[in-house]
Design a protein around this motif. Sequence first.
Motif, mmCIF file in Angstrom:
data_model
loop_
_atom_site.group_PDB
_atom_site.id
_atom_site.type_symbol
_atom_site.label_atom_id
_atom_site.label_comp_id
_atom_site.label_asym_id
_atom_site.label_seq_id
_atom_site.Cartn_x
_atom_site.Cartn_y
_atom_site.Cartn_z
ATOM 1 N N ASP A 106 0.856 -1.144 0.027
ATOM 2 C CA ASP A 106 0.035 -0.060 -0.131
ATOM 3 C C ASP A 106 0.795 1.151 0.078
ATOM 4 N N THR A 107 0.367 2.172 -0.522
ATOM 5 C CA THR A 107 0.997 3.747 -0.691
ATOM 6 C C THR A 107 0.192 4.769 0.236
ATOM 7 N N TRP A 108 1.169 5.380 0.997
ATOM 8 C CA TRP A 108 0.437 6.230 1.827
ATOM 9 C C TRP A 108 1.196 7.737 1.514
ATOM 10 N N VAL A 109 0.700 8.827 1.401
ATOM 11 C CA VAL A 109 1.036 10.029 1.251
ATOM 12 C C VAL A 109 0.359 11.165 2.171
ATOM 13 N N GLU A 110 1.369 11.786 2.745
ATOM 14 C CA GLU A 110 0.872 12.831 3.681
ATOM 15 C C GLU A 110 1.238 14.311 2.943
ATOM 16 N N ASP A 111 0.212 15.217 3.212
ATOM 17 C CA ASP A 111 0.583 16.451 2.695
ATOM 18 C C ASP A 111 0.892 17.384 3.986
ATOM 19 N N PRO A 112 1.125 18.675 3.528
ATOM 20 C CA PRO A 112 1.687 19.677 4.559
ATOM 21 C C PRO A 112 0.686 19.762 5.602
ATOM 22 N N ASN A 113 -0.501 19.687 5.459
ATOM 23 C CA ASN A 113 -1.446 19.857 6.477
ATOM 24 C C ASN A 113 -1.683 18.603 7.401
ATOM 25 N N GLY A 114 -1.065 17.630 7.048
ATOM 26 C CA GLY A 114 -1.342 16.418 7.855
ATOM 27 C C GLY A 114 -2.388 15.484 7.223
ATOM 28 N N GLU A 115 -2.871 15.866 6.247
ATOM 29 C CA GLU A 115 -3.936 15.043 5.520
ATOM 30 C C GLU A 115 -3.155 13.628 4.847
ATOM 31 N N LYS A 116 -3.765 12.655 5.074
ATOM 32 C CA LYS A 116 -3.257 11.223 4.363
ATOM 33 C C LYS A 116 -3.981 10.737 3.393
ATOM 34 N N VAL A 117 -3.421 10.465 2.219
ATOM 35 C CA VAL A 117 -4.247 9.414 1.173
ATOM 36 C C VAL A 117 -3.697 8.155 1.493
ATOM 37 N N TRP A 118 -4.678 7.143 1.387
ATOM 38 C CA TRP A 118 -4.208 5.740 1.363
ATOM 39 C C TRP A 118 -5.509 4.971 0.868
ATOM 40 N N PHE A 119 -5.397 3.423 1.013
ATOM 41 C CA PHE A 119 -6.835 2.784 0.316
ATOM 42 C C PHE A 119 -7.944 3.155 1.020
ATOM 43 N N ARG A 120 -8.189 3.624 2.204
ATOM 44 C CA ARG A 120 -9.369 3.874 3.213
ATOM 45 C C ARG A 120 -9.797 5.378 2.835
ATOM 46 N N ALA A 121 -8.869 5.998 2.097
ATOM 47 C CA ALA A 121 -9.301 7.505 2.331
ATOM 48 C C ALA A 121 -8.400 7.926 0.735
ATOM 49 N N ARG A 122 -9.041 7.606 -0.034
ATOM 50 C CA ARG A 122 -8.533 7.817 -1.554
ATOM 51 C C ARG A 122 -8.389 9.235 -2.016
ATOM 52 N N GLU A 123 -9.193 10.068 -1.408
ATOM 53 C CA GLU A 123 -9.150 11.678 -1.569
ATOM 54 C C GLU A 123 -8.694 12.541 -0.503
ATOM 55 N N ALA A 124 -7.847 13.352 -0.384
ATOM 56 C CA ALA A 124 -7.382 13.978 0.784
ATOM 57 C C ALA A 124 -6.774 15.359 0.377
ATOM 58 N N GLY A 125 -7.465 16.647 0.621
ATOM 59 C CA GLY A 125 -6.819 17.679 0.142
ATOM 60 C C GLY A 125 -6.747 17.652 -1.404
ATOM 61 N N LEU A 126 -5.654 17.948 -1.958
ATOM 62 C CA LEU A 126 -5.461 17.930 -3.227
ATOM 63 C C LEU A 126 -4.840 16.424 -3.716
ATOM 64 N N MET A 127 -4.923 15.648 -3.132
ATOM 65 C CA MET A 127 -4.284 14.330 -3.213
ATOM 66 C C MET A 127 -5.215 13.258 -3.654
ATOM 67 N N HIS A 128 -4.975 12.251 -4.564
ATOM 68 C CA HIS A 128 -6.002 11.413 -5.069
ATOM 69 C C HIS A 128 -5.132 10.157 -5.224
ATOM 70 N N LEU A 129 -5.668 8.954 -4.530
ATOM 71 C CA LEU A 129 -5.120 7.770 -5.166
ATOM 72 C C LEU A 129 -5.662 7.108 -6.072
ATOM 73 N N ASP A 130 -5.200 6.938 -7.348
ATOM 74 C CA ASP A 130 -5.764 6.866 -8.556
ATOM 75 C C ASP A 130 -5.804 5.297 -9.050
ATOM 76 N N ARG A 131 -4.994 4.760 -8.052
ATOM 77 C CA ARG A 131 -4.833 3.062 -8.443
ATOM 78 C C ARG A 131 -4.469 2.562 -7.034
ATOM 79 N N ASP A 132 -5.429 1.459 -6.598
ATOM 80 C CA ASP A 132 -5.093 0.767 -5.466
ATOM 81 C C ASP A 132 -4.805 -0.653 -6.015
ATOM 82 N N ASP A 133 -3.689 -1.132 -5.668
ATOM 83 C CA ASP A 133 -3.476 -2.620 -6.384
ATOM 84 C C ASP A 133 -3.253 -3.425 -5.394
ATOM 85 N N ARG A 134 -4.020 -4.649 -5.271
ATOM 86 C CA ARG A 134 -3.896 -5.606 -4.302
ATOM 87 C C ARG A 134 -2.986 -6.876 -4.550
ATOM 88 N N GLY A 135 -2.041 -6.629 -5.390
ATOM 89 C CA GLY A 135 -1.031 -7.756 -5.661
ATOM 90 C C GLY A 135 -2.014 -8.681 -6.797
#
Length: 201
Positions: A68-97
Amino acid sequence: MRRARHARDPEVDPFYDMLFNMLIAFVFCFIVALLAMNPKALKTGDIPSKAEFIVNVSWPDLDPNDIDTWVEDPNGEKVWFRAREAGLMHLDRDDRGLANDVIVVNGREVVNPLNQEVVTLRGVMPGEFTANVHYFDSKNGKPVEVTVSIIKVNPRADVVFYGQLTLARKGDEATAARFTVRPDGSVANVNTLAKSLVQRL
């Protein structure tokens, strides 16, 4: 004696006039349709960009394990597979093997071998971003080598970070890269200092 037919003969002109008017009407309708589809692109000649940065995480083809990929922005918002959108960030593809990688085409099963997750940052937000990878689930108990690239898209594609790391076992988390975006969109302070983002579920 038969007289020669002129170009302005009334028996000929209406037919050509009708064809010419139909051609003008067709061209007009075509232009109106193009304007209706994308008026901004036709006016400026530009197609609006959909991302400023792309975070790409991949691991070996046909590897059954779930990274899994996790990305955090300067405001502390995180995007990951259970939060696919946060601030200006978007998880466009979640791959499960290998899970959900089989599709049926013309009655035959086709396997997509590619293991890849993609996060896009769709705007410039000044401050530090952190990109982490997490070994979420293991199907074979083996370590997984993960490749991470971060690309600044505008005004041209520039590689901000490219690196590989190994996740030894299920549950492991690693910081791939941290980078600071300046107000003008340029990047500084790229590093790999560890910072945990994963919320224990």
